[in-house]
Design an enzyme around this catalytic site. Structure first.
Site, PDB file in Angstrom:
ATOM      1  N   ASP A 140     -18.099  -2.961 -11.816  1.00 35.74           N
ATOM      2  CA  ASP A 140     -16.904  -3.290 -12.594  1.00 35.74           C
ATOM      3  C   ASP A 140     -16.131  -2.008 -12.955  1.00 35.74           C
ATOM      4  OD1 ASP A 140     -15.031  -4.384 -14.291  1.00 35.74           O
ATOM      5  OD2 ASP A 140     -16.428  -4.658 -15.959  1.00 35.74           O
ATOM      6  N   GLY A 141     -14.833  -2.016 -12.677  1.00 33.68           N
ATOM      7  CA  GLY A 141     -14.000  -0.846 -12.932  1.00 33.68           C
ATOM      8  C   GLY A 141     -13.950  -0.462 -14.400  1.00 33.68           C
ATOM      9  N   ASP A 199      -9.950  -4.196  -0.018  1.00 32.32           N
ATOM     10  CA  ASP A 199      -9.549  -4.282   1.390  1.00 32.32           C
ATOM     11  C   ASP A 199      -9.448  -2.902   2.034  1.00 32.32           C
ATOM     12  OD1 ASP A 199      -7.198  -4.512  -0.613  1.00 32.32           O
ATOM     13  OD2 ASP A 199      -6.373  -3.503   1.140  1.00 32.32           O
ATOM     14  N   ASP A 239      -5.746  -1.219  -8.425  1.00 29.91           N
ATOM     15  CA  ASP A 239      -5.326  -2.152  -7.370  1.00 29.91           C
ATOM     16  C   ASP A 239      -6.118  -3.438  -7.578  1.00 29.91           C
ATOM     17  OD1 ASP A 239      -4.619  -3.435  -5.069  1.00 29.91           O
ATOM     18  OD2 ASP A 239      -5.466  -1.962  -3.704  1.00 29.91           O
ATOM     19  N   SER A 240      -5.681  -4.201  -8.547  1.00 33.03           N
ATOM     20  CA  SER A 240      -6.525  -5.313  -9.016  1.00 33.03           C
ATOM     21  C   SER A 240      -5.900  -6.671  -8.757  1.00 33.03           C
ATOM     22  CB  SER A 240      -6.741  -5.178 -10.516  1.00 33.03           C
ATOM     23  OG  SER A 240      -5.528  -5.458 -11.181  1.00 33.03           O
ATOM     24  N   HIS A 292       0.810  -1.228   0.000  1.00 36.81           N
ATOM     25  CA  HIS A 292       0.000   0.000   0.000  1.00 36.81           C
ATOM     26  C   HIS A 292       0.842   1.276   0.000  1.00 36.81           C
ATOM     27  CE1 HIS A 292      -3.111  -3.018   1.341  1.00 36.81           C
ATOM     28  NE2 HIS A 292      -3.505  -2.581   0.170  1.00 36.81           N
ATOM     29  N   ASP A 334      -4.984 -10.526 -10.347  1.00 40.00           N
ATOM     30  CA  ASP A 334      -4.246 -10.880 -11.566  1.00 40.00           C
ATOM     31  C   ASP A 334      -5.213 -10.927 -12.767  1.00 40.00           C
ATOM     32  OD1 ASP A 334      -1.907 -11.224 -10.014  1.00 40.00           O
ATOM     33  OD2 ASP A 334      -2.672 -13.169  -9.357  1.00 40.00           O
TER      34      ASP A 334
HETATM   35  N1  AAT Z   1      -4.918  -4.001  -1.828  1.00 37.40           N
HETATM   36  C1  AAT Z   1      -4.394  -5.198  -2.374  1.00 37.40           C
HETATM   37  C2  AAT Z   1      -5.439  -6.159  -2.670  1.00 37.40           C
HETATM   38  C3  AAT Z   1      -5.771  -6.622  -3.887  1.00 37.40           C
HETATM   39  S1  AAT Z   1      -7.367  -7.035  -4.029  1.00 37.40           S
HETATM   40  C4  AAT Z   1      -7.841  -6.620  -5.636  1.00 37.40           C
HETATM   41  C5  AAT Z   1      -9.317  -6.299  -5.719  1.00 37.40           C
HETATM   42  O1  AAT Z   1      -9.637  -6.042  -7.076  1.00 37.40           O
HETATM   43  C6  AAT Z   1     -10.284  -7.401  -5.249  1.00 37.40           C
HETATM   44  O2  AAT Z   1     -11.020  -6.944  -4.144  1.00 37.40           O
HETATM   45  C7  AAT Z   1     -11.184  -7.657  -6.474  1.00 37.40           C
HETATM   46  O3  AAT Z   1     -12.533  -7.918  -6.138  1.00 37.40           O
HETATM   47  C8  AAT Z   1     -11.021  -6.345  -7.235  1.00 37.40           C
HETATM   48  N2  AAT Z   1     -11.323  -6.432  -8.668  1.00 37.40           N
HETATM   49  C9  AAT Z   1     -10.978  -7.416  -9.533  1.00 37.40           C
HETATM   50  N3  AAT Z   1     -11.470  -7.157 -10.757  1.00 37.40           N
HETATM   51  C10 AAT Z   1     -12.141  -5.976 -10.686  1.00 37.40           C
HETATM   52  C11 AAT Z   1     -12.862  -5.184 -11.617  1.00 37.40           C
HETATM   53  N4  AAT Z   1     -13.000  -5.578 -12.882  1.00 37.40           N
HETATM   54  N5  AAT Z   1     -13.406  -4.017 -11.192  1.00 37.40           N
HETATM   55  C12 AAT Z   1     -13.270  -3.608  -9.906  1.00 37.40           C
HETATM   56  N6  AAT Z   1     -12.603  -4.338  -8.966  1.00 37.40           N
HETATM   57  C13 AAT Z   1     -12.035  -5.501  -9.349  1.00 37.40           C
HETATM   58  C14 AAT Z   1      -4.791  -6.785  -4.999  1.00 37.40           C
HETATM   59  C15 AAT Z   1      -3.925  -7.946  -4.781  1.00 37.40           C
HETATM   60  C16 AAT Z   1      -2.899  -8.119  -5.866  1.00 37.40           C
HETATM   61  C17 AAT Z   1      -2.482  -9.538  -5.917  1.00 37.40           C
HETATM   62  C18 AAT Z   1      -1.326  -9.756  -6.812  1.00 37.40           C
HETATM   63  N7  AAT Z   1      -0.989 -11.125  -6.876  1.00 37.40           N
END
Ligand code: AAT
Length: 283
Positions: free
Chosen positions: A137-138, A85, A156-157, A61, A159
Site C-alpha cells: 500500500d502506497g 501498468d 498514479d492511482s 503517461h 479513483d
Molecule cells: N497508469 C494509469 C493507470 C492507472 S492504474 C492505478 C493503479 O493504482 C492500479 O494498478 C491500482 O492497483 C493502484 N493502486 C490503487 N490504490 C493503491 C494504493 N493504495 N497503493 C498503491 N497502489 C494503489 C490509473 C488510472 C486512473 C483512472 C482514472 N479514472
C-alpha cells in the site's frame, strides 16, 4: 458484437466493442479484466472502470511525467505510487538523469498481467537497474519513508474508492510533503471537472493539497476513454512553480520524442476553463 460498457454518470454510459475478453480475475484488492478491441486495442479495467488502453495511454503517461521534469530538470529520485501498468515508470526511466525509481503498487497481479497483455506500458520496466518494485500500500510506504528522500512523487492511482481512497487523504498528502526534498514536486491523479461525482473528488483533492503545499496547481489533458474525456493532474510543490520555473530550453535539450507533451502545451495545460477555476476557487 460484444460491448464493454462503463457508467460515466447516472444518466450517461460509454461503450467500446471488443473481440475478445482476454482475462478476468478477482485479486485480493479488485476485479481485473483485460479486453481486446479494434478502436482502442487491448485495454484493462479495475472494478469496471477503464484504466489503460493501447491507443490513448500515451496522453496520460506523457502528462503525468513530463511537466514535472520540465519544471525541475534535475530530478534524480522518483517515487511512483500505483501505476501498476508500468507506463509512468516507462516515461520516467527515459531520463538519463534519473538515478532511482521506487514504484509502490498495491496489486502485484495488475503488474504481472500487464507484462503479459500490455507490453506497450510494462515491457522493460522491471529489468531497468534503477527500478525498485514494491507490492504494498502506497500510504503505508510513505509513512515509513525517510524525510526529504525524493525529488518527485507521482501518484498514479485509481479513483478515491476502495484501495485508492487512502491516496486522496490529507494524512497522505502530509506524508508526501515530509518525504519530498526542498525542490520536491508531487503530481497526483486529480479526477475530472465535468461529471458531478468526479468534480466533487477534484474539489476535495485541491482543497487538501492547497492547505499543505504553498504551490498547488492543477493542469488538464484530454483523455478519450476517461469519463467526459477531460481529466486533471495536480502539481504541488514547496518551491517550484510549473509556469515561472518552466525550463523549456533544458527540457527540449533532453531530446525526448513525445507524442502528446511539448513545452508550449505545458503552458496551455495550466490555463483552466473558467468553470473549473470557479469550482477550484482559483482567482
Ligand atoms: N497508469 C494509469 C493507470 C492507472 S492504474 C492505478 C493503479 O493504482 C492500479 O494498478 C491500482 O492497483 C493502484 N493502486 C490503487 N490504490 C493503491 C494504493 N493504495 N497503493 C498503491 N497502489 C494503489 C490509473 C488510472 C486512473 C483512472 C482514472 N479514472
Amino acid at each position: 458484437m460484444n460491448w464493454y460498457t462503463e457508467q460515466w454518470s447516472e444518466d450517461c454510459k460509454f461503450s467500446i466493442s471488443y473481440d475478445e475478453h482476454l482475462h478476468s480475475e478477482q485479486s485480493p484488492f479488485q476485479k481485473i479484466d483485460f479486453y481486446k478491441g479494434k478502436e482502442f486495442g487491448t485495454f484493462f479495467t479495475l472494478d469496471g472502470l477503464m484504466m489503460v488502453n493501447e491507443k490513448d495511454q500515451f496522453i496520460y503517461h506523457d502528462m503525468i511525467v513530463h511537466p514535472a521534469f520540465a519544471t525541475n530538470p534535475n530530478i534524480k529520485k522518483v517515487l511512483i505510487i500505483g501505476g501498476g501498468d508500468g507506463g509512468t515508470a516507462r516515461e520516467v526511466l527515459r531520463y538519463p538523469t534519473v538515478e532511482e525509481v521506487v514504484m509502490v503498487e498495491i496489486d502485484e497481479r495488475v503488474f504481472r498481467l500487464c507484462q503479459e497483455y500490455l507490453p506497450v506500458t510494462a515491457e522493460g520496466v522491471e529489468e531497468d537497474p534503477r527500478m525498485s518494485l514494491k507490492f504494498e500500500d502506497g500510504l503505508a510506504y510513505v509513512k515509513e519513508a525517510a524525510d526529504a528522500s525524493f525529488d518527485l512523487i507521482i501518484v498514479d492511482s485509481t479513483d478515491p474508492i476502495s484501495v485508492g481512497e487512502g491516496l486522496f487523504t490529507t494524512a497522505f498528502y502530509q506524508e508526501c510533503y515530509r518525504v519530498l526534498n526542498t525542490d520536491g514536486i508531487l503530481i497526483n491523479q486529480h479526477e475530472s471537472p465535468y461529471f458531478a461525482e468526479y468534480a466533487d473528488n477534484m474539489k476535495k483533492a485541491r482543497h487538501k493539497l492547497s492547505t499543505i503545499f504553498p504551490i498547488a496547481e492543477v493542469y488538464q489533458y484530454h483523455m478519450p476513454t476517461y469519463p467526459s474525456g477531460h481529466w486533471l493532474f495536480g502539481f504541488a510543490s514547496k518551491t517550484k512553480h510549473p509556469i515561472t520555473n518552466l525550463d523549456a530550453q533544458k527540457w527540449n535539450a533532453f531530446g525526448l520524442k513525445t507524442k502528446y507533451y511539448n513545452t508550449d502545451l505545458h503552458l496551455g495545460a495550466f490555463a483552466l476553463p473558467s468553470y473549473v477555476r470557479e469550482a477550484l476557487k482559483i482567482a
